[in-house]
Design an enzyme around this catalytic site. Structure first.
Site, PDB file in Angstrom:
ATOM      1  N   CYS A 349       0.826  -1.212   0.000  1.00 21.61           N
ATOM      2  CA  CYS A 349       0.000   0.000   0.000  1.00 21.61           C
ATOM      3  C   CYS A 349       0.864   1.267   0.000  1.00 21.61           C
ATOM      4  CB  CYS A 349      -0.997  -0.051   1.144  1.00 21.61           C
ATOM      5  SG  CYS A 349      -2.403   1.010   0.821  1.00 21.61           S
ATOM      6  N   HIS A 443      -3.842  -5.351   1.382  1.00 18.88           N
ATOM      7  CA  HIS A 443      -3.537  -5.675   2.780  1.00 18.88           C
ATOM      8  C   HIS A 443      -3.961  -7.113   3.049  1.00 18.88           C
ATOM      9  CE1 HIS A 443      -2.471  -1.645   3.931  1.00 18.88           C
ATOM     10  NE2 HIS A 443      -3.613  -1.176   3.422  1.00 18.88           N
TER      11      HIS A 443
END
Ligand SMILES: NC(=O)CC[C@H](N)C(=O)O
Length: 502
Positions: A349, A443
């Protein structure tokens, strides 16, 4: 017989039971874990509990099935309760994104940034509380009992009239409230006595018990202390809970980072997670750090980064500020050196965004800076958008056929000069990889065993552990926690209170 049983079962499931609420004498007293354990016990007994925390402050968040963002603690508690999490379980989430600044998430969507001052002093708390009540009512229509969690201490007198998460919520819910105190820190008599003495009469009436948490040593030695607390407060002490080191439950940020490894070791594959100032979603690495082949540690040390076998740049609530931090602390150069030496460099991310050529923030959602260069390892450019992407996803990793699961939470949109995809989501390429580096927005990617096995496959350390089933492991630990509480907490009393109407 069957009909009667079915009828009784039905009553147990649908009757609106009195909510249970755990509040604290301070933060980190263990409310969150106790809520998790109580949810599990009630589920085991055939009830349909659901967790609720009006307002959470955390950089570890999760995404519900319908793509809305909530604090991870409530997602964990819902998992223990055996239900899917929804945004009603945590209607307000504050994500600190700068000095005294937080992104405010309401019902799963960002409503903008607020400084601590405007958040706490602004009159919109009334509005916010209305929203909180709406969420609670909706949740209560579906589950029973609701197990609420307060935040911090219940005796912050100067903030009390703007409270939306502690006793005001308890009063609204007419909850049976239990005060949790941490005996490990000391001062348990004063904090319990003081917290109760400082409540208004109406609030005090709701306090049905005291829980002494994190006890180390011989509990029988505390018998006298327990009696003294009861005499002082006129409230029963329902349990003295021993410190449980061997039960694994995901913890909240502040606690969790303190207890993580911070240094390199020998004899294992050393994975360094760069300890960014705005690190977010570091629960991504909980499963990886349990792998017997691995020593995972969080670091800002140039020396340790130099020695690590794999470097991971984690998620960040403020990619631009953290990219600047990497440069100023000279860690950026260390990461580039590692990549040149053909060590593995991974970005998740915000970390993935940093691997690219540039990061821009034209709407200033994160920072006042417009554009800064990234590490320049991969041919990607990121721009922070005004809309946040929040979704759960199924994907395939590299050329593996197995379906993996994960979730995305980001403002940034990344484009590529040319893309060598890492993952495929619904036939769409995602992320980037080359021989020694990969980056992704997903994630929870390491919760999928094939991703870990792929990452570790070229290291000579043998995989001695049997295939590790993370889901099963978590379930076993919720049961362990439930058993630990059942033997140290008067659950019969808590259940009797839950069944009483007042
Ligand atoms: N979770 C993250 O790492 C988010 C990265 C970055 N702050 C974004 O919003 O795009």
């Amino acid at each position: 017989m069957f009909v009667i049983l079915a009828f009784l079962f039905e009553i147990k499931m649908t009757k609106n039971l009195r909510p249970i609420m755990l509040v604290g004498t301070g933060s980190d007293v263990g409310k969150s874990i106790l809520v998790t354990g109580i949810c599990r016990i009630l589920k085991q007994k055939g009830y349909t509990p659901a967790p609720f925390k009006a307002q959470n402050m955390s950089l570890n968040s999760f995404v519900t099935k319908d793509g809305l963002e909530i604090g991870r603690a409530q997602a964990v508690q819902a998992e223990a309760a055996g239900i899917s999490c929804t945004t009603e379980m945590n209607p307000v989430l504050l994500k600190p994104s700068g000095a005294n600044k937080s992104q405010v998430i309401l019902h799963g969507k960002p409503i903008g940034d607020q400084t601590a001052r405007s958040y706490f002093l602004g009159n919109n708390k009334q509005e916010l509380f209305k929203e909180v009540k709406k969420a609670f009512t909706k949740l209560q229509a579906q589950y029973s009992p609701i197990v609420l969690e307060g935040a911090g201490s219940i005796s912050e007198l100067n903030l009390k009239h703007r409270d939306i998460v502690n006793m005001r919520m308890a009063q609204y819910a007419n909850a049976a409230v239990y005060l949790v105190a941490d005996i490990d820190r000391g001062g348990v008599f004063a904090s319990v006595y003081g917290s109760i003495a400082l409540l208004d009469e109406d609030e005090r009436k709701l306090i049905k018990g005291i829980i002494i948490n994190k006890f180390r040593g011989d509990i029988s030695l505390f018998e006298e202390g327990k009696k003294m607390i009861e005499d002082l407060t006129n409230v029963p002490v329902l349990g003295v809970i021993p410190f449980a080191k061997d039960i694994y439950i995901e913890e909240e940020d502040s606690l969790a980072l303190d207890t993580k490894n911070k240094a390199i070791t020998t004899g294992k594959i050393n994975i360094a997670v760069v300890l960014l100032p705005f690190i977010s979603n570091f629960t991504d690495f909980n499963r990886l750090e349990k792998d017997e082949r691995v020593h995972l540690f969080y670091t800002r040390s140039k020396e340790d980064l130099k020695k690590a076998d794999i470097i991971i740049i984690p998620g960040s609530k403020n990619t631009i500020a953290d990219m600047q931090f990497l440069r100023n602390a000279e860690l950026a150069q260390e990461i580039l050196n590692a990549y040149e030496q053909k060590k593995k460099v991974i970005g998740i991310c915000g970390g993935f965004q940093m691997l690219g050529q540039s990061i821009s923030d034209p709407h200033h959602v994160e920072n006042d800076i417009h554009t800064i260069p990234g590490l320049g390892i991969i041919p990607a450019h990121t721009t922070m958008a005004a809309e946040k992407t929040t979704s759960q996803c199924n994907f395939t990793f590299k050329a593996y056929e197995e379906t993996c699961t994960g979730y995305e939470i980001h403002m940034g949109i990344t484009s590529f000069e040319h893309q060598q995809k890492l993952n495929t989501i619904n036939n769409t390429p995602e992320g980037y990889m080359d021989e020694h580096c990969w980056g992704t927005y997903i994630h929870g990617i390491f919760d999928n065993s094939i991703v870990i096995d792929d990452l570790l496959k070229n290291f000579s350390i043998e995989n001695t552990s049997e295939t590790f089933d993370y889901k099963k492991y978590k379930e076993e630990n919720y049961d362990k926690l439930a058993a630990h509480l059942v033997s140290n907490l008067d659950m019969d009393y808590i259940i009797a209170q839950m069944q009483s109407s007042l």
